[in-house]
Enzyme design. Sequence first.
Site, short mmCIF file in Angstrom:
data_model
loop_
_atom_site.label_atom_id
_atom_site.label_comp_id
_atom_site.label_asym_id
_atom_site.label_seq_id
_atom_site.Cartn_x
_atom_site.Cartn_y
_atom_site.Cartn_z
N HIS A 173 22.16 6.81 -16.11
CA HIS A 173 21.06 7.12 -15.19
C HIS A 173 20.38 8.42 -15.55
O HIS A 173 19.36 8.77 -14.96
CB HIS A 173 21.58 7.18 -13.76
CG HIS A 173 22.16 5.88 -13.30
ND1 HIS A 173 23.48 5.56 -13.50
CD2 HIS A 173 21.58 4.81 -12.71
CE1 HIS A 173 23.70 4.34 -13.03
NE2 HIS A 173 22.57 3.86 -12.55
N GLY A 182 24.55 -4.63 -22.23
CA GLY A 182 23.66 -5.78 -22.42
C GLY A 182 22.23 -5.43 -22.76
O GLY A 182 21.71 -5.79 -23.81
N TRP A 221 21.38 -11.62 -4.23
CA TRP A 221 20.05 -11.04 -4.41
C TRP A 221 18.94 -12.07 -4.18
O TRP A 221 17.81 -11.88 -4.61
CB TRP A 221 19.94 -10.37 -5.79
CG TRP A 221 20.76 -9.10 -5.84
CD1 TRP A 221 21.38 -8.48 -4.79
CD2 TRP A 221 21.06 -8.30 -6.99
NE1 TRP A 221 22.03 -7.35 -5.22
CE2 TRP A 221 21.86 -7.21 -6.56
CE3 TRP A 221 20.72 -8.38 -8.35
CZ2 TRP A 221 22.34 -6.22 -7.44
CZ3 TRP A 221 21.20 -7.40 -9.22
CH2 TRP A 221 21.98 -6.33 -8.76
N GLU A 250 0.82 -1.21 0.00
CA GLU A 250 0.00 0.00 0.00
C GLU A 250 0.86 1.27 0.00
O GLU A 250 0.54 2.24 -0.68
CB GLU A 250 -0.93 0.03 1.22
CG GLU A 250 -2.06 -0.99 1.21
CD GLU A 250 -1.62 -2.36 1.73
OE1 GLU A 250 -0.40 -2.58 1.95
OE2 GLU A 250 -2.50 -3.22 1.92
#
Length: 759
Positions: free
Chosen positions: A695, A433, A562, A16
């Site tokens: 970025h 990539g 990860w 939420e």
Amino acid sequence: MRITTLGFPRIGKNRELKFLLESFWRKEISEKEFLKGVEKVKRENLLLQVDNGVDIVPVGDFSLYDSVLDTAWMFGCAGKRFRFSPSASWLERYFVYARGDSKNPALEMTKWFDTNYHYIVPEIDGVFSLEYNWLVDEFKWAKKVLTGKKVELKPVLIGPYTFIKLSKPKDSEELISLMEAIFPLYREVIKSLVDAGARYFQIDEPALVYGEDKKAVRLLGRFYSQINSEFGKKTKFILQTYFGSIEEHFKEAVTWGFEYIGLDMVRGREANLKAISCTKIKGGQGFVLGVVDGRNVWRTDYSQVISLLKKLSKKIDLSKAMLSPSSSLQFVPYAVEGEDLGEVQDYLAFAIEKLGELTDLRKALKENKKIISENKRLFVRWAKEPFRNDISVKQRMKSLSETDFSRPAPFKKRFALQKKALGLPMFPTTTIGSFPQTQDVRRMRRLYRTGQISRLAYDVFIAGKIREVIKIQEDLGLDVLVHGEFERTDMVEFFGIKMKGFAFTKNGWVQSYGSRCVRPPIIYGDVSRPEPMTINEVRYAQEQTDKPVKGMLTGPITILNWSFVRTDIARRDVAYQIALALRDEVADLEAAGISIIQVDEPALREGLPLKKRQQKAYLNWAVKAFRLATAVARSETQIHTHMCYSDFNDIIEAISAMDADVISIENARSRGELLDVFKEYKYDKCIGPGVYDIHSKRVPPVSEMVELLEECLRRGIKKELLWVNPDCGLKTRDWPETKKALLNMVKAAKVIRERYGKR
Ligand code: GLN
Ligand code: ZN
């Protein structure tokens, strides 16, 4: 024994908070609606804990974005360079610090200790002021919410040592002077909560786990001693540590007058136990014992906890101890309930289930035999479950020998062979990539996932994208091409789904930063690769062009770091199992005619243990895992790797030991930081320091990229070894800016070739 938590997931049972944040940022809801929604999430978090048996509930662990930012905000030191429009509300300002706006670049964000959660790094200048004491407001609010409930509240605040340390002071002197400057404000906040009636108070000092900064810690002790003697009669203070042991500081810490000391008895179990047993502890000293793993998703082995507590009872008064998770529960999802994980499900405990385990443990301690024996049975079954034990993987692991970890020839020889086989120009150009994952890619993936289009239709679509991206790269004049990774959502999930031993949740979200959540895979069993994972797409791409196409894999350490990882075998062994699966893929790619293979390891650094003396061992097996995955390649096959950071100072030798023929790294964003390393360390293999920041939308001119490349040469990177590439993958960018930037990059390489020789 009472039960407490150190912090709870913030994001909401069904994310939420994420959706509230995103609608607020898009201006779809008003500030009032946003805050109302947030209050609901916070209230639910409190009540979930109370209803699941927590006796002492934390308050102040929640955050709209990040707790370090909240602390900086409290002390008026988030960043002085920020300029706000006078009409901006406090909420708007808060998010500008975190996310930036057109006038203010955002504050830096970096990983919180060795977790995958990111915190905001404040820009501290030594001038502090009590800008907003939100903690006292939170406390008063929570008190109201919980009226009538038989629980205690516990305000939580990041302590001054950890807070300043995370703000990256440049040396120990600065650390100390900043701590001294902020102490009086900490005292003020603490006093306000004591005055507001807080009977408990948790001060988080996980930075003690580093085991460094003797002088600063002594100073910290003096501060805490004062706090405890001034306010300790009214309020019980907890010095809370987590993410490991604090044996380096333990002897001191017990003299600081804390009513309770909170210890991580999962990761720090042995060392903390030892510290307790060889320290003189005065009677009545309380402890918060973190016995349920807050960083992983497995059920707790009760017999282990009970034997730990038995050992502890010889030294400390258990009747005064509290049981807790080993860290905040924000690193695990909310609830296993509702998942559909088949045989694995019984063995999992997320936040809510972990609370159940704590109450179970309390019962078990009162000699509740049934609870203990049921739990024991679970673990016996888990060890033997056929679905997670794979004889052939175990065999293969056993038969590993040193030669499996080494390429057939040293780099110099490989370099010559590859030069002949590949025929690349000097300063070869390539990308990392991925290419833009545009609307159409995401739409088709969604349609395929929800069964609205067939596998065939999806494959045909991906093939079309591959043809398109190969053509674009040829037109741009790049030297080493990629297939674009359009078939992949996430670089770990993509491989996990194709390997045995991995499970995936439906709703197992964990906050990564702000509104961003990830759903880490769960590695529950022996890992293997039933069939090739990437060959079709890469081979298809190679068929479209005469230029070499790079095969693209995610490395073993990144997949490991990860994911939630099984704990019944060493992390190293899990890494080697993944490496073996990838090794098969490398061999298959080679057999399919692929001459360059990239194995990405962006998460290598973040797995570093917090204590310096443990880092070498980690790096040793992490490097070996990478080598195991790649060493199967012939000398003519060129192995690349990629990392998204440039902080190599202390790990450059390990990076070199990975023995990749070519490494591409982030460089443009942190200009220069990377290159400093090469002044001292002679890196002797190929390297591509990123020439532009992916970025940002900005397209740097050719001259800027040329300048960066020349800087690399000036700083000692040999011209035969220099590659030309962006900082990272391009999947978050749009096509127009991507094409422009890559065109400039190719032009920059040409300029450099002309200036520094063609071959
Ligand atoms: N090959 C990946 C990509 O380009 C690498 C991503 C990463 O380094 N995080 O997307
Ligand atoms: Zn990257």
